[in-house]
Scaffold this active site. Structure first.
Site, PDB file in Angstrom:
ATOM      1  N   ARG A   1       0.804  -1.209   0.000  1.00  9.88           N
ATOM      2  CA  ARG A   1       0.000   0.000   0.000  1.00  9.88           C
ATOM      3  C   ARG A   1       0.839   1.262   0.000  1.00  9.88           C
ATOM      4  O   ARG A   1       0.708   2.116  -0.866  1.00  9.88           O
ATOM      5  CB  ARG A   1      -0.848   0.014   1.272  1.00  9.88           C
ATOM      6  CG  ARG A   1      -2.314   0.218   1.108  1.00  9.88           C
ATOM      7  CD  ARG A   1      -2.967  -0.114   2.451  1.00  9.88           C
ATOM      8  NE  ARG A   1      -2.287  -1.243   3.064  1.00  9.88           N
ATOM      9  CZ  ARG A   1      -2.541  -2.494   2.740  1.00  9.88           C
ATOM     10  NH1 ARG A   1      -3.486  -2.787   1.887  1.00  9.88           N
ATOM     11  NH2 ARG A   1      -1.872  -3.480   3.287  1.00  9.88           N
ATOM     12  N   THR A   2       1.689   1.406   1.003  1.00  9.27           N
ATOM     13  CA  THR A   2       2.407   2.661   1.174  1.00  9.27           C
ATOM     14  C   THR A   2       3.337   2.936  -0.005  1.00  9.27           C
ATOM     15  O   THR A   2       3.360   4.035  -0.550  1.00  9.27           O
ATOM     16  CB  THR A   2       3.203   2.650   2.501  1.00  9.27           C
ATOM     17  OG1 THR A   2       2.303   2.334   3.555  1.00  9.27           O
ATOM     18  CG2 THR A   2       3.830   3.991   2.771  1.00  9.27           C
TER      19      THR A   2
ATOM     20  N   LYS B   1      24.349  -6.521   0.572  1.00  6.19           N
ATOM     21  CA  LYS B   1      25.811  -6.662   0.577  1.00  6.19           C
ATOM     22  C   LYS B   1      26.436  -5.969   1.785  1.00  6.19           C
ATOM     23  O   LYS B   1      27.645  -5.888   1.901  1.00  6.19           O
ATOM     24  CB  LYS B   1      26.400  -6.049  -0.704  1.00  6.19           C
ATOM     25  CG  LYS B   1      25.911  -6.720  -1.985  1.00  6.19           C
ATOM     26  CD  LYS B   1      26.522  -6.029  -3.191  1.00  6.19           C
ATOM     27  CE  LYS B   1      25.961  -6.596  -4.492  1.00  6.19           C
ATOM     28  NZ  LYS B   1      26.344  -5.779  -5.638  1.00  6.19           N
TER      29      LYS B   1
ATOM     30  N   ARG C   1      11.229   4.026   4.266  1.00  3.14           N
ATOM     31  CA  ARG C   1      10.603   3.081   5.208  1.00  3.14           C
ATOM     32  C   ARG C   1      11.733   2.254   5.795  1.00  3.14           C
ATOM     33  O   ARG C   1      12.543   1.702   5.035  1.00  3.14           O
ATOM     34  CB  ARG C   1       9.611   2.215   4.426  1.00  3.14           C
ATOM     35  CG  ARG C   1       9.288   0.854   4.988  1.00  3.14           C
ATOM     36  CD  ARG C   1       8.306   0.821   6.150  1.00  3.14           C
ATOM     37  NE  ARG C   1       7.044   1.486   5.946  1.00  3.14           N
ATOM     38  CZ  ARG C   1       5.884   0.867   5.691  1.00  3.14           C
ATOM     39  NH1 ARG C   1       5.843  -0.443   5.576  1.00  3.14           N
ATOM     40  NH2 ARG C   1       4.779   1.555   5.568  1.00  3.14           N
TER      41      ARG C   1
ATOM     42  N   HIS D   1       4.498   7.111  11.565  1.00  5.15           N
ATOM     43  CA  HIS D   1       4.135   6.876  10.162  1.00  5.15           C
ATOM     44  C   HIS D   1       3.228   8.055   9.785  1.00  5.15           C
ATOM     45  O   HIS D   1       2.012   7.919   9.690  1.00  5.15           O
ATOM     46  CB  HIS D   1       3.408   5.535  10.046  1.00  5.15           C
ATOM     47  CG  HIS D   1       3.180   5.063   8.639  1.00  5.15           C
ATOM     48  ND1 HIS D   1       3.416   5.860   7.530  1.00  5.15           N
ATOM     49  CD2 HIS D   1       2.725   3.879   8.155  1.00  5.15           C
ATOM     50  CE1 HIS D   1       3.111   5.164   6.439  1.00  5.15           C
ATOM     51  NE2 HIS D   1       2.692   3.968   6.789  1.00  5.15           N
TER      52      HIS D   1
END
Lengths: 308, 188
Positions: free
Chosen positions: A58-59, A86, A108, A136
């Site tokens: 969604r985000t 890595k 995020r 958020h």
């Protein structure tokens, strides 16, 4: 009025008039998504990087669609396919991305505070799309927009937030946001999932969902992360569902014009039953629609003015 | 000599160029010009540029409806997102309403604004309209043309030509937004 900041990191440090500016701008952007040509040339030539260290449908999609509808170039990087595997640090990734001159990075990250660190490292704008169990902000803004649209105000409304408050960045951002706009917020959940000192934000704490939803105008259900059960925060999923899940029986005691929000993804039959999630009180898909408008507004307000 | 009532203060920096009656006459004349030029009002859609252009558009529509006994569609077209100075000005321009009431393909679109100055807003508004459809043509009606064009643009219908210096400011006030109908030229 203009937004005088480089980054959107938390709701906690946004002022009430800044939140209101974002909401009214987002309201105007809703119409753009209804057009046949859902694209305006406003941010032509701007580059927006979506840097996602955690899974998200969604985000991430919402930020990407928002950027594209504003004509910005959106680039998506997910940790699993990047140099993170890595062993590259956030700082090195940030510096390397900055060398390619983006105008905005959407981050995020599983660690609380990661977006603030990034914002200090780079000159471009940073939007926090969820940092650990901290905040958020764009989710809270779309929730505020959804509620404001339905009730035509936020001031004086009673909001009940139910579930794992301790680990929820959605809860934290929403508590700050709704309280700033004059709503009364109640949180409820198992005692193991209520952080100590949460009352300092100005919210009320209850331990029974029935008590919390009885006089609520808005019920916000949080996703229960099933792995928390292994950590011993609740005995069984079945018990959690019986005590804290929202179903039509518990809902029968709520107000007749109550609305239900959920940030998604939903665990059907755990924190919310299917008939409630898909029922007439649910605004869940309206939240997703508003998410695009809120993110368009954030891009517009961060990148639409000059920064001296 | 025009007589003025003594108010103790004479405001030399402000001159009135249009009052309520003048505005009504200008809009009535524009309405007749629109009918004449288009041989009637078939396929006409009127779109105002927010904020005051929308109110002028609505008034123009009322006059056209009355003369021709029709019910013309009227709407709003906000050009903010199509401006050419996004990111150059200090403030982000405030978004306003866009409301396109009917599909615009093959329609005769009349854009209405209060003041025509550089021509940059009308350029942006035309681009918005063209993203909504392909009109048969686009025409432009404006209450005041104050000159100083920066683009090759001219209006089809003008309420009043008001030559101004670049330092002057043309202020259109309407009953709907300001409680009074008048136009003044002021020095900043």
């Amino acid at each position: 009025m203009r937004l005088k900041r480089k980054d959107i990191l938390t709701i906690e440090d946004l002022a009430r008039d800044e939140i209101e500016l974002i909401l009214s701008t987002a309201q105007s952007f809703k119409e753009v998504s209804e057009r046949e040509i859902k694209k305006v040339p406003t941010l032509r030539g701007r580059t927006i990087i979506n840097l996602f260290y955690e899974a998200s449908t969604r985000t991430r999609t919402s930020f990407e669609i928002a950027a594209k509808r504003m004509s910005a170039d959106a680039i998506n990087i997910s940790a699993s396919t990047s140099s993170v595997v890595k062993g590259e640090t956030l700082k090195d990734t940030a510096k390397n991305l900055e060398a390619m001159n983006p105008d905005c990075i959407v981050l995020r990250h599983p660690s609380s505070g990661a977006s603030e660190i990034l914002a200090r490292l780079v000159k471009c704008s940073v939007i926090n799309a969820g940092d650990g169990s901290h905040e958020h902000p764009s989710q809270a803004l779309l929730d505020l927009l959804t509620v404001r649209e339905r009730f035509e105000k936020i001031e004086g409304l009673k909001i009940a937030i139910i579930g794992d408050i301790s680990h929820s960045r959605v809860a934290r951002s929403n508590i700050y946001g709704f309280i700033k706009l004059g709503a009364e917020v109640t949180v409820a959940g198992p005692p193991t999932m209520i952080p100590s000192g949460i009352e300092k934000t100005g919210c009320r704490v209850l331990y029974k969902i029935e008590d919390a939803i009885k006089d609520a105008d808005v019920i916000m259900m949080l996703r229960i992360q099933l792995e928390r059960q292994k950590a011993g925060l609740f005995p069984t999923v079945r018990e959690y569902s019986r005590l804290f899940g929202l179903d039509s029986i518990k809902l029968a005691n709520a107000k007749k014009d109550v609305v239900i929000l959920h940030p998604g993804p939903i665990n059907r039959g755990v924190e919310i039953s299917s008939d409630v999630a898909d029922g007439p009180y649910s605004l869940i898909l309206g939240q997703v629609k508003n998410g695009v408008a809120v993110r368009m507004a954030l891009f517009y307000l961060l990148l639409g003015g000059s920064r001296e | 000599m025009r007589q003025t009532r003594f108010t103790g203060k004479v405001d030399m920096s402000k001159k009135h160029i249009m009052d309520e009656k003048d505005m009504e006459r200008a809009l009535t004349r524009i309405a007749h010009e629109i009918i004449e030029k288009n041989n009637g009002v078939e396929d006409i859609v009127i779109l105002g540029i927010p904020t005051r252009g929308v109110h002028i558009a609505r008034r123009l529509r009322e006059i056209l409806n009355k003369i021709e006994d029709v019910n013309l569609p009227v709407g709003a077209v906000d050009a903010t997102l199509y401006r050419d100075d996004i990111g150059m000005k200090h403030d982000q321009p405030v978004l306003k309403e866009t409301d396109i009431p009917v599909p615009l393909d093959n329609k005769k679109v009349i854009i209405v604004d209060d003041v025509l100055f550089t021509g940059r807003t009308i350029r942006a508004a035309m681009n918005v309209i063209m993203d909504f459809g392909r009109p048969a043509n686009i025409q432009f009606a404006v209450l005041i043309d104050r000159g100083h064009r920066e683009l090759p643009i001219r209006p089809d219908y003008v309420g009043k030509n008001a030559p101004t210096s670049i330092q002057e400011k043309v202020k259109v006030r309407l009953k709907e937004t300001d409680g009074v109908d008048d136009v003044t030229v002021e020095i900043e």
